[in-house]
Enzyme design. Structure first.
Site, PDB file in Angstrom:
ATOM      1  N   SER A 156       0.833  -1.197   0.000  1.00 28.43           N
ATOM      2  CA  SER A 156       0.000   0.000   0.000  1.00 28.43           C
ATOM      3  C   SER A 156       0.871   1.252   0.000  1.00 28.43           C
ATOM      4  O   SER A 156       2.100   1.176   0.090  1.00 28.43           O
ATOM      5  CB  SER A 156      -0.922   0.018   1.229  1.00 28.43           C
ATOM      6  OG  SER A 156      -0.149   0.093   2.420  1.00 28.43           O
ATOM      7  N   TYR A 206       7.853   7.914  16.750  1.00 30.43           N
ATOM      8  CA  TYR A 206       7.912   7.847  15.285  1.00 30.43           C
ATOM      9  C   TYR A 206       9.029   8.756  14.790  1.00 30.43           C
ATOM     10  O   TYR A 206       9.883   8.347  13.992  1.00 30.43           O
ATOM     11  CB  TYR A 206       6.572   8.273  14.693  1.00 30.43           C
ATOM     12  CG  TYR A 206       6.562   8.358  13.188  1.00 30.43           C
ATOM     13  CD1 TYR A 206       6.636   7.212  12.405  1.00 30.43           C
ATOM     14  CD2 TYR A 206       6.478   9.586  12.540  1.00 30.43           C
ATOM     15  CE1 TYR A 206       6.627   7.281  11.014  1.00 30.43           C
ATOM     16  CE2 TYR A 206       6.450   9.677  11.157  1.00 30.43           C
ATOM     17  CZ  TYR A 206       6.528   8.527  10.400  1.00 30.43           C
ATOM     18  OH  TYR A 206       6.525   8.603   9.023  1.00 30.43           O
ATOM     19  N   SER A 253      11.062  10.603   7.090  1.00 34.31           N
ATOM     20  CA  SER A 253       9.909  11.503   7.137  1.00 34.31           C
ATOM     21  C   SER A 253      10.462  12.898   7.393  1.00 34.31           C
ATOM     22  O   SER A 253      11.598  13.042   7.859  1.00 34.31           O
ATOM     23  CB  SER A 253       8.979  11.094   8.287  1.00 34.31           C
ATOM     24  OG  SER A 253       8.072  12.136   8.599  1.00 34.31           O
ATOM     25  N   THR A 304      -1.887   8.972   1.931  1.00 31.80           N
ATOM     26  CA  THR A 304      -1.897   7.529   2.135  1.00 31.80           C
ATOM     27  C   THR A 304      -2.666   7.245   3.428  1.00 31.80           C
ATOM     28  O   THR A 304      -3.151   8.162   4.085  1.00 31.80           O
ATOM     29  CB  THR A 304      -0.467   6.969   2.271  1.00 31.80           C
ATOM     30  OG1 THR A 304       0.085   7.418   3.530  1.00 31.80           O
ATOM     31  CG2 THR A 304       0.431   7.435   1.135  1.00 31.80           C
ATOM     32  N   LYS A 314      12.691   7.612  13.044  1.00 40.46           N
ATOM     33  CA  LYS A 314      13.104   8.101  11.726  1.00 40.46           C
ATOM     34  C   LYS A 314      14.429   8.857  11.801  1.00 40.46           C
ATOM     35  O   LYS A 314      15.276   8.755  10.904  1.00 40.46           O
ATOM     36  CB  LYS A 314      12.002   8.986  11.138  1.00 40.46           C
ATOM     37  CG  LYS A 314      10.711   8.247  10.816  1.00 40.46           C
ATOM     38  CD  LYS A 314      10.913   7.117   9.826  1.00 40.46           C
ATOM     39  CE  LYS A 314       9.597   6.494   9.385  1.00 40.46           C
ATOM     40  NZ  LYS A 314       9.778   5.412   8.396  1.00 40.46           N
TER      41      LYS A 314
END
Length: 264
Positions: free
Chosen positions: A15, A154, A141, A189, A158
């Site tokens: 995906s 998160y 990111s 997304t 990253k």
């Protein structure tokens, strides 16, 4: 890198950006290895890719499970598949505040985003070196460049990828190992929908900023164009990517904005 005739392993291909990049690359005469957890979704990606004339195989595995990662690499080696490029898009995001998030959730995020990602790299890298080189790309990111509310682990996972892959690049220039770090901003997304909350459960909501983000197909075209040029950093997104430059050149402004921004 000239994609023609190359074997490219893509994780997160079921995906989002990973799937869109796989479909974009399938227009070239390439061989794709498509990985992710959802085998049914991977087969749909395979169907779309092979319609464009490329060859593809589905190799599902779980980035959060070290043995699963090893089994996938073992399959590649046992079948004597030479991997020319490994492009990693698999990962998980977060929607929770620091004070309410248990360390178990932080560990889960790191296990997938950092440890699973570098584990696969460590399994592929020696063969790449033996074969004379290769191209590694990993997805960070914009919050891999700065801290951001509601994304603590998160963001940290990253940022850890930047340190690891920049070190890897410096060590392996002589081995013809090229490294690209992909830095997406808000791309449309389901990353926010699939993010984990403070309980480690699925967030199940689309962020407003995510919903109005760059179309994933446009994002994939930009990424593939820059992967072809083997750019060391690939920054892609809308106006939000200016935050990367603000953090670097105007840190006081960044601190002000970060403390007042709506994290959703």
């Amino acid at each position: 890198m000239d994609f023609t005739g190359k074997t490219i392993w893509i994780t997160g291909a079921s995906s989002g950006i990973g799937k869109a990049v796989a479909i974009e690359l399938s227009a070239y005469d390439v061989k794709l290895i498509l990985s992710g957890r959802n085998e049914k979704a991977l087969k749909e990606t395979e169907r779309q890719c092979t319609q464009n004339g490329c060859s593809a195989i589905v190799l599902p595995f779980d980035l959060g499970n070290e043995q699963s990662v090893k089994n996938a690499a073992d399959y590649i080696y046992k079948n004597k598949i030479k991997v020319d490029a490994l492009y990693q898009f698999g990962g998980i995001s977060q929607r929770s505040f620091v004070h309410e998030t248990p360390v178990s959730v932080d560990r889960k995020i790191f296990e997938i985003n950092y440890f699973g990602t570098i584990a696969l790299t460590k399994l592929v890298l020696p063969e790449m070196i033996k074969n004379g080189g290769g191209h590694l790309a990993v997805t960070s990111s914009i919050v891999g460049k700065f801290g951001f509310p509601y994304r603590s682990s998160y963001s940290a996972s990253k940022q850890a990828l930047h340190g690891f892959y920049e070190s890897l690049r410096a060590e392996n220039t002589k081995n013809n190992i090229r490294v690209s770090v992909i830095i997406p901003g808000r791309i449309k997304t389901n990353i926010s929908v699939n993010a984990v909350n403070k309980d480690g459960k699925t967030h199940s909501k689309m962020d407003e900023g995510q919903d109005t983000g760059m179309a994933v197909e446009k994002c994939a075209k930009i990424i593939c164009r820059k992967l072809k040029k083997e750019k060391k950093e690939i920054l892609v997104g809308g106006t939000e990517v200016v935050m990367v430059h603000i953090r670097r050149f105007l840190p006081r402004l960044y601190y002000y904005m970060a403390s007042r921004v709506n994290p959703l």
